[in-house]
Write an enzyme that holds these catalytic residues in place. Structure first.
Site, PDB file in Angstrom:
ATOM      1  N   ASP A  54       5.044  -1.769   2.610  1.00 21.17           N
ATOM      2  CA  ASP A  54       6.408  -1.674   3.087  1.00 21.17           C
ATOM      3  C   ASP A  54       6.811  -0.780   4.256  1.00 21.17           C
ATOM      4  O   ASP A  54       6.182   0.009   4.673  1.00 21.17           O
ATOM      5  CB  ASP A  54       6.407  -0.699   1.171  1.00 21.17           C
ATOM      6  CG  ASP A  54       7.045  -1.793   0.038  1.00 21.17           C
ATOM      7  OD1 ASP A  54       6.945  -2.788   0.117  1.00 21.17           O
ATOM      8  OD2 ASP A  54       7.170  -0.769  -0.923  1.00 21.17           O
ATOM      9  N   GLU A  57       1.832  -4.766  -0.821  1.00 18.22           N
ATOM     10  CA  GLU A  57       1.232  -3.371  -1.786  1.00 18.22           C
ATOM     11  C   GLU A  57       0.884  -4.379  -3.221  1.00 18.22           C
ATOM     12  O   GLU A  57      -0.013  -3.531  -4.123  1.00 18.22           O
ATOM     13  CB  GLU A  57       2.359  -2.331  -1.810  1.00 18.22           C
ATOM     14  CG  GLU A  57       2.005  -1.234  -0.481  1.00 18.22           C
ATOM     15  CD  GLU A  57       3.363  -0.215  -0.485  1.00 18.22           C
ATOM     16  OE1 GLU A  57       3.850  -0.196  -1.725  1.00 18.22           O
ATOM     17  OE2 GLU A  57       3.848  -0.204   0.262  1.00 18.22           O
ATOM     18  N   TYR A  77      15.047  -4.823   1.572  1.00 13.35           N
ATOM     19  CA  TYR A  77      14.154  -3.471   1.069  1.00 13.35           C
ATOM     20  C   TYR A  77      15.539  -2.492   0.508  1.00 13.35           C
ATOM     21  O   TYR A  77      16.473  -1.358   1.708  1.00 13.35           O
ATOM     22  CB  TYR A  77      13.630  -2.485   2.402  1.00 13.35           C
ATOM     23  CG  TYR A  77      12.696  -1.833   1.627  1.00 13.35           C
ATOM     24  CD1 TYR A  77      11.733  -2.077   0.531  1.00 13.35           C
ATOM     25  CD2 TYR A  77      12.298  -0.586   2.643  1.00 13.35           C
ATOM     26  CE1 TYR A  77      10.571  -1.379   0.372  1.00 13.35           C
ATOM     27  CE2 TYR A  77      11.215   0.143   2.390  1.00 13.35           C
ATOM     28  CZ  TYR A  77      10.909  -0.113   1.035  1.00 13.35           C
ATOM     29  OH  TYR A  77       9.409   0.651   0.545  1.00 13.35           O
TER      30      TYR A  77
END
Length: 670
Positions: A80, A8, A286
């Site tokens: 992600d 991303e 994350y």
């Protein structure tokens, strides 16, 4: 053989590219490349299929990625690992017409995790994609279909939001509760005893036995005065114990935003932006997660570090129960490598990393242990038996507190005085004499206004949105001035925010927290394969149809009708401040001035002069006066010109000459 890996962010592309060999090319999508059309709803029954188009930036990115796809032998979609990332992966596959795209996911940007992910690709999870699409459809449906009627009813352009509006309502409802609050005066008493070492300790009067039925507070001031005169007491209960205190769980998305707001004074958007950077740098796992538990690998990493650093670990691995409705797809937020004591490229990122590191390490350490001393004292207050209680607490072993001290106390938090109450060793039936006493006169306080971190906590409790969306929700309602933040960080509703709630409550279900929480549950069910996109979206559309039809049938009067056509007048903001204009662009109604949030009276137009307009033949009118200052510090200016009375069809204007007549020659030259 060349493999194209699409992530991303450009920063992540650069980092991952450096980890992989020459056989890999890493490119960035820079987030979403497609979205719903800006000026259309983008879906219609009965299919409710979303109509996507490339964004202006996305079109350029897709062109560059298409060239890279043609040069590659295989494509890996490494966006992600949340629903949003899954949807971006699908959009890329669809827009680039990829025949056999592979999806790879990783919970931290480290070489071992990236290589492991590339070695175990999977298909795109369409259930998670459909869940994200349903969220986007519901948000667009409510925003697009309700904002118009809301603006008509309120008399100015306002936006309705599926989760934004309930968040605004929390602020509005609390502010009204504060305004309606009536303070109650109540009383208490405390005894003060001096120790031999010049320290002192306090015992509080237990008022509960003296409360009338249904009372929360002692209202008898005379009784409180008698109790405050007590000096001689007897020890009726005395106990020494040890009490452990366990650490909190590692951070979830929500608890990270709350702690960063309280300790670092960071807003939710600042926190999430800094966490995103740390994730891309490979510093943390994350950061969009509801799980309070680490993977075994993370717990083992912390255990090895703790042993080397001389920190005492808990007797067994800790686990925590996730909150109801939590999505536990990823582990709790922790350092990727706990041996990295400092990470981040900015002061803000370094401070946030330190906070994450401390909380994660503390979660695996031994309990803090306290010596707790409690005492109960009895006495007679002029014929009334009374009891006083005191508790003192001393830290014996810090355990996890060695790396993560108590949360910074908010100014509205009740102070814990037990850690500063040195009760001496006592014996049952000992008589004691207090050195002094305080008569306590108190008043109940109104509810405390939310700050951003406490609003996040309340939204999570009520199920409004998901933690990963809180930052965007709050940024949206603050940027639109629906809620305001004062210098101390307290939130209040603006007049616009109050209008939103007043014109939605009782008319639309989505403003109710139960409805919002129910929709979030349905989105979760889509992701889990227990429900489907069409059922959820069509059900919400049908319910909204009923509400909008009922609103139309009620012939809701315009908040402020246009004096020319009776349609809605809307409040708008121009260069010179607010004004009112008809919502019907075809209406000949000219603007009205703003009078403290309501349409004001328009000044009578200047009379026709009898001078014909050279452009249309209608009379000209001479306009004279003083301009209003546009900015602070600007001085009003005189104006004097002629304009056509045929405005707005004829916009002719002419300067006034020295003779007081319009100057036509200049207009011809121009």
């Amino acid at each position: 053989m060349t493999t194209l890996v699409i992530v991303e962010s450009p920063a992540k592309a650069k980092k991952i590219g450096a980890m992989l060999g020459d056989n890999y090319v890493v490119k960035a999508s820079v987030g979403h490349v497609r979205d719903l059309p800006q000026k259309e709803l983008g879906m219609m029954p009965p299919s409710y299929q979303l109509q996507y188009e490339a964004t202006e930036r996305g079109a350029k990115v897709l062109s560059q990625l298409a060239a890279a796809v043609r040069s590659a032998d295989a494509v890996m979609l490494a966006t992600d690992p949340d629903r949003e990332g899954e949807a971006i992966a699908w959009h890329l596959a669809d827009a680039l017409d990829l025949k056999n795209p592979k999806r790879v996911v990783y919970n931290s940007v480290t070489k071992e995790k990236i290589l492991a992910a590339l070695a175990a690709p999977r298909e795109i999870d369409m259930q998670r994609v459909h869940a994200q699409e349903a969220r986007r459809a519901l948000d667009r449906m409510i925003g697009y279909r309700v904002s118009g009627p809301l603006s008509d009813s309120a008399g100015e352009g306002l936006g309705a939001g599926r989760v934004q509006s309930p968040a605004v309502r929390l602020i509005v409802d609390l502010e009204r509760a504060i305004a309606a609050f009536k303070s109650t005066s109540h009383f208490g008493a405390e005894l003060i005893f001096k120790n031999d070492d010049a320290t002192s300790w306090k015992a509080q009067w237990d008022t509960k036995p003296h409360l009338a039925e249904g009372e929360k507070y002692l209202l008898d001031s005379e009784l409180a005065k008698r109790v405050s005169n007590v000096r001689n007491v007897t020890v009726s209960e005395y106990e020494n114990t040890e009490k452990p205190r366990a650490p909190d769980a590692p951070f979830t998305t929500s608890s990270l935003q709350q702690a960063a707001g309280k300790r670092l004074k960071m807003k939710p958007k600042q926190t999430m932006d800094a966490a995103q950077k740390l994730f891309e740098q490979g510093a943390i796992t994350y950061h969009r997660t509801d799980s309070p538990n680490m993977d075994p690998e993370g717990a083992a990493d912390i255990a090895a570090y703790a042993q080397g650093a001389g920190l005492k670990l808990a007797d067994k691995a800790r686990t925590w129960k996730a909150k109801e409705g939590a999505q536990e797809g990823h582990e709790a937020i922790r350092p990727s490598h706990v041996a990295d004591l400092e990470m981040g490229e900015t002061d803000e990122e370094r401070a946030l990393y330190k906070l994450i590191w401390q909380r994660a390490v503390a979660s695996q350490l031994a309990d803090a242990n306290y010596a707790v001393r409690t005492v109960k004292l009895t006495a007679d207050a002029e014929g009334t038996p009374v009891t006083f209680k005191a508790t003192g607490r001393t830290l014996l072993s810090p355990g996890w507190l060695a790396v993560y001290a108590d949360d910074a106390a908010d100014e509205d938090d009740e102070k814990d005085e037990t850690s500063n109450n040195p009760i001496p060793a006592l014996t049952l039936a000992d008589p004691l004499t207090a050195d002094s006493a305080n008569l306590q006169s108190k008043k109940t306080k109104p509810p405390t206004r939310y700050k951003l971190d406490t609003l996040v906590k309340e939204m999570e409790r009520l199920g409004i949105g998901r933690p990963s969306t809180y930052a965007a929700i709050l940024d949206n309602i603050m940027s639109r001035d629906y809620i305001l933040e004062d210098k101390k960080g307290y939130l209040t509703p603006s007049a616009r925010g109050i209008k939103i709630c007043d014109n939605l409550v009782g008319k639309f279900a989505f403003i109710e927290t139960d409805y919002t929480r129910g929709l979030e549950d349905e989105l979760d069910q889509i992701a889990e394969g227990k429900n489907d996109y069409l059922s959820v979206v069509s059900g919400a559309w049908t319910a909204l149809d009923v509400e909008l039809t009922g609103l139309a049938a009620a012939e809701l009067a315009a908040g402020h009708p246009c004096p020319t056509c009776a349609k809605v007048l809307r409040r708008r903001k121009g260069d010179n401040g607010y004004f009112w204009a008809c919502s019907d662009r075809e209406c000949a109604q000219q603007t009205l001035p703003d009078d403290d949030g309501k349409p004001g009276e328009r000044k009578a137009p200047p009379p026709p002069t009898g001078i014909d307009c050279p452009k249309c033949g209608k009379d000209l009118a001479r306009r004279q006066g003083m301009t209003k200052p546009k900015k602070i510090g600007w001085k009003p200016q005189k104006y004097d010109f002629y304009s056509c009375t045929g405005y707005p069809k004829c916009e002719a204007k002419f300067n006034t000459g020295a003779d007081g007549l319009p100057v036509f020659e200049e207009a011809k030259k121009a």
